[in-house]
Motif scaffolding. Structure first.
Motif, PDB file in Angstrom:
ATOM      1  N   GLY A 392       0.931  -1.298   0.168  1.00  0.00           N
ATOM      2  CA  GLY A 392      -0.312   0.181   0.118  1.00  0.00           C
ATOM      3  C   GLY A 392       1.114   1.086  -0.073  1.00  0.00           C
ATOM      4  N   ASN A 393       0.742   2.158  -1.024  1.00  0.00           N
ATOM      5  CA  ASN A 393       1.323   3.415  -0.489  1.00  0.00           C
ATOM      6  C   ASN A 393       2.359   3.363  -1.411  1.00  0.00           C
ATOM      7  N   GLY A 394       2.762   2.842  -2.445  1.00  0.00           N
ATOM      8  CA  GLY A 394       4.220   2.425  -3.010  1.00  0.00           C
ATOM      9  C   GLY A 394       5.022   1.990  -1.773  1.00  0.00           C
ATOM     10  N   LEU A 395       4.920   0.780  -0.433  1.00  0.00           N
ATOM     11  CA  LEU A 395       5.078  -0.419  -0.164  1.00  0.00           C
ATOM     12  C   LEU A 395       4.683  -1.264   0.401  1.00  0.00           C
ATOM     13  N   PHE A 396       5.920  -2.179   0.286  1.00  0.00           N
ATOM     14  CA  PHE A 396       5.064  -3.603   0.299  1.00  0.00           C
ATOM     15  C   PHE A 396       5.911  -3.950   1.471  1.00  0.00           C
ATOM     16  N   SER A 397       5.678  -5.030   2.491  1.00  0.00           N
ATOM     17  CA  SER A 397       6.609  -6.055   2.539  1.00  0.00           C
ATOM     18  C   SER A 397       6.919  -7.740   2.465  1.00  0.00           C
ATOM     19  N   SER A 398       7.699  -8.348   3.335  1.00  0.00           N
ATOM     20  CA  SER A 398       8.247  -9.665   2.085  1.00  0.00           C
ATOM     21  C   SER A 398       9.241 -10.164   3.550  1.00  0.00           C
ATOM     22  N   ALA A 399       8.901 -11.676   3.665  1.00  0.00           N
ATOM     23  CA  ALA A 399       9.642 -12.339   4.330  1.00  0.00           C
ATOM     24  C   ALA A 399      11.418 -12.448   3.070  1.00  0.00           C
ATOM     25  N   PRO A 400      12.349 -12.426   3.426  1.00  0.00           N
ATOM     26  CA  PRO A 400      13.519 -12.340   2.235  1.00  0.00           C
ATOM     27  C   PRO A 400      13.573 -13.957   1.857  1.00  0.00           C
ATOM     28  N   THR A 401      12.586 -15.150   2.476  1.00  0.00           N
ATOM     29  CA  THR A 401      13.013 -15.902   1.872  1.00  0.00           C
ATOM     30  C   THR A 401      11.624 -17.311   1.070  1.00  0.00           C
ATOM     31  N   SER A 402      10.571 -15.717   1.169  1.00  0.00           N
ATOM     32  CA  SER A 402       9.606 -16.061   0.430  1.00  0.00           C
ATOM     33  C   SER A 402       9.614 -15.019  -0.854  1.00  0.00           C
ATOM     34  N   LEU A 403       9.997 -15.729  -1.953  1.00  0.00           N
ATOM     35  CA  LEU A 403      10.423 -14.777  -2.821  1.00  0.00           C
ATOM     36  C   LEU A 403       9.896 -14.925  -3.827  1.00  0.00           C
ATOM     37  N   SER A 404       8.753 -15.270  -3.748  1.00  0.00           N
ATOM     38  CA  SER A 404       7.116 -15.421  -5.094  1.00  0.00           C
ATOM     39  C   SER A 404       6.534 -14.408  -4.626  1.00  0.00           C
ATOM     40  N   THR A 405       6.705 -14.313  -2.983  1.00  0.00           N
ATOM     41  CA  THR A 405       5.921 -12.728  -2.113  1.00  0.00           C
ATOM     42  C   THR A 405       5.958 -11.929  -2.512  1.00  0.00           C
ATOM     43  N   VAL A 406       7.894 -12.194  -2.951  1.00  0.00           N
ATOM     44  CA  VAL A 406       8.107 -10.177  -3.469  1.00  0.00           C
ATOM     45  C   VAL A 406       7.726 -10.356  -4.282  1.00  0.00           C
ATOM     46  N   LEU A 407       7.103 -10.979  -5.643  1.00  0.00           N
ATOM     47  CA  LEU A 407       6.627 -10.145  -6.604  1.00  0.00           C
ATOM     48  C   LEU A 407       6.064  -9.762  -6.595  1.00  0.00           C
ATOM     49  N   HIS A 408       5.328 -10.859  -5.907  1.00  0.00           N
ATOM     50  CA  HIS A 408       3.399 -10.565  -5.638  1.00  0.00           C
ATOM     51  C   HIS A 408       3.264  -9.347  -5.371  1.00  0.00           C
ATOM     52  N   GLU A 409       4.151  -8.851  -4.505  1.00  0.00           N
ATOM     53  CA  GLU A 409       3.851  -7.746  -3.618  1.00  0.00           C
ATOM     54  C   GLU A 409       4.321  -6.950  -4.638  1.00  0.00           C
ATOM     55  N   THR A 410       5.192  -7.328  -4.955  1.00  0.00           N
ATOM     56  CA  THR A 410       5.955  -5.996  -6.914  1.00  0.00           C
ATOM     57  C   THR A 410       4.541  -5.504  -7.339  1.00  0.00           C
ATOM     58  N   GLY A 411       4.305  -6.503  -7.534  1.00  0.00           N
ATOM     59  CA  GLY A 411       2.761  -6.199  -8.756  1.00  0.00           C
ATOM     60  C   GLY A 411       2.186  -5.294  -8.638  1.00  0.00           C
TER      61      GLY A 411
END
Length: 508
Positions: A392-411
């Motif tokens: 939200g608002n240009g930010l996102f969170s993720s655990a560094p081991t959750s690689l697919s979450t990183v890209l999903h939240e980047t989306g």
């Protein structure tokens, strides 16, 4: 070309090819029993490993169907393999022991070969193309000659397409450090979790490495003209590296190339900052182009988990995310020339949501509004504690081991993509749903989906927790914004391509 001191590449025990030796036919030319037909048996030795083939009785000429030796050989570790073929004839009773058949026209009785793996060729006591039958006969140095026909084959795993990954370690060098630059080639099917484990989804890992015709690493002078030759060239490898010694303060600039036939993939030139940033607060760890023409992703250390942007644990986690997420999925890897990665100089905070409807709470660094918000496309708050992530608002969170979450939240954060999943929790769909024009991946009417979706035949609808109905065309499985968060599909890609096109035009 003069650079900082650059060392030779290390050896990698990596991608394997299958080396196969097949004995097709054996015929006695003097190596035989005196009372009945020959009783041949054989041994093939590949890189020191023996494969023994049992006796075939009373046959002066035989074409065995199962005299085949196979061994996986790591092509990155060794470009050649040794092969030895031994043929013997079993005697008994009055024949006084077994005969060692001569199948070599050179000294000795055994056939000793060297096999170049990629491209495959056979040299040594005989020279022959791979995959073709070769017949050899001895020169009577053993217990009689024999004629032996064999072939050598090398199976090279391959898949369409070519991608190149280029990384450096440590992620944020300091003056005087030695920096390792590594190049890797992959096929175009590489997805998150194939080469590095993804704790969020944990798929079975798949070896996507590809043997390139050539791999190159180029290191730019500081300062100086564009180099006219690479610092490393490797033939028929999947990876390699060099070490740049004693880097000075400033910018280390480098790039990597993979070549296969007429297909050449260049990562583009990228810079990493050695020591403090030259200007502003942000630390460029992978800088490919100016901010207006690039997607800029800023990594933020969570105040609950890291001591700061220079925390070794944080730097290692960021490096893993860049390598495993953004450089571990073909779409993002193919766009690497247009993505900058930064470190925020101050920490932020990501926590689980406590208020109704709040999935998580994201708190940017204190200087985010003044030093980052105007140009950063996404701020990625990395944390190691467990909770459901959000954006939200240009930010996102993720655990560094959750690689697919990183890209999903980047989306969400960088491309304004809507969720496509319908998370079932008491029949409540609780994602972030909106129609994101232009080029939406989610529609607020079924008619719009039918008229505008990349795959209108796949349009379907669901109702969210607020009673609103949404339509979409991307698949339920295997989609960046859906349940398993990889890879991007047609509607996602259309929106992302539009965003990158705007960035390349200077409107990022």
């Amino acid at each position: 070309m003069a650079t900082q001191s650059v060392s030779a590449p290390t050896a990698w025990a990596g991608h394997t090819v299958k080396l196969r030796v097949v004995i097709e036919k054996v015929k006695q030319q003097g190596c035989t029993d005196s009372t009945d037909g020959s009783d041949f048996y054989a041994r093939v030795v590949i890189n020191g490993q023996s494969f023994d083939f049992g006796e075939i009785t009373d046959q002066d000429e035989t074409s065995p169907t199962d005299w085949k030796a196979e061994k996986d050989v790591p092509v990155d570790d060794q470009p050649t393999a040794t092969v030895q073929i031994v043929l013997a004839e079993s005697d008994g009773g009055l024949n006084f022991g077994d005969d060692l058949c001569d199948i070599s026209a050179e000294d000795g009785t055994d056939l000793d070969l060297t096999v170049a793996l990629v491209p495959c060729s056979v040299t040594g006591e005989v020279t022959t193309p791979c995959g073709q039958t070769k017949t050899v006969t001895g020169n009577d140095e053993g217990d009689g000659d024999a004629e032996l026909s064999f072939r050598v084959e090398v199976d090279v795993p391959d898949a369409p397409g070519l991608a190149v990954r280029c990384t450096h370690t440590p992620l944020w060098p300091q003056p005087g450090d030695d920096v390792t630059i590594k190049v890797e080639a992959f096929d175009a099917a590489i997805q998150v979790g194939d080469m590095e484990p993804d704790a969020a989804r944990n798929p079975a890992q798949v070896d996507r490495r590809k043997i390139a015709d050539k791999l190159e690493i180029w290191v730019q002078n500081q300062p100086g003209p564009t180099p006219d030759a690479p610092d490393l060239v490797l033939d028929h490898k999947t990876m390699g590296d060099i070490i740049v010694h004693d880097v000075p303060a400033g910018d280390l600039e480098y790039g990597c190339v993979a070549r296969e036939g007429t297909d050449t993939r260049f990562t583009g030139w990228r810079r990493t900052r050695t020591g403090p940033p030259a200007q502003d607060a942000a630390i460029p760890v992978v800088f490919t182009g100016d901010r207006a023409h690039s997607i800029d992703i800023v990594f933020i250390a969570d105040t609950d988990n890291y001591a700061g942007s220079n925390d070794p644990a944080f730097l290692a986690d960021v490096a893993d995310v860049i390598k495993g997420a953004y450089y571990g999925q073909y779409y993002f890897l193919d766009q690497q020339q247009h993505i900058n990665f930064w470190l925020a100089d101050q920490r932020g905070d990501a926590d689980a949501g406590t208020a109704p409807g709040a999935i998580c709470v994201l708190t940017p660094p204190a200087n985010w509004a003044t030093d980052y918000a105007a140009w950063a496309n996404a701020g990625a708050i990395l944390h190691t504690n467990a909770f459901r992530d959000c954006a939200g608002n240009g930010l996102f969170s993720s655990a560094p081991t959750s690689l697919s979450t990183v890209l999903h939240e980047t989306g969400h954060a960088a491309f304004n993509l809507a969720d496509e999943y319908c998370r079932e929790a008491g029949n409540v769909c609780d994602g972030g749903y909106f129609e994101n024009r232009p080029h939406p991946n989610l529609y607020d009417t079924a008619a719009e989906c039918q008229n505008e979706a990349p795959s209108p035949v796949n349009c379907r609808s669901f109702t969210d927790a607020d009673g609103d109905t949404w339509s979409l065309s991307d698949p339920t499985q295997n989609d960046l914004m859906n349940v398993d968060q990889r890879p991007p599909q047609a509607a996602d890609i259309r929106r992302m391509d539009w965003t990158f096109a705007n960035c390349i035009a200077g409107m990022c």
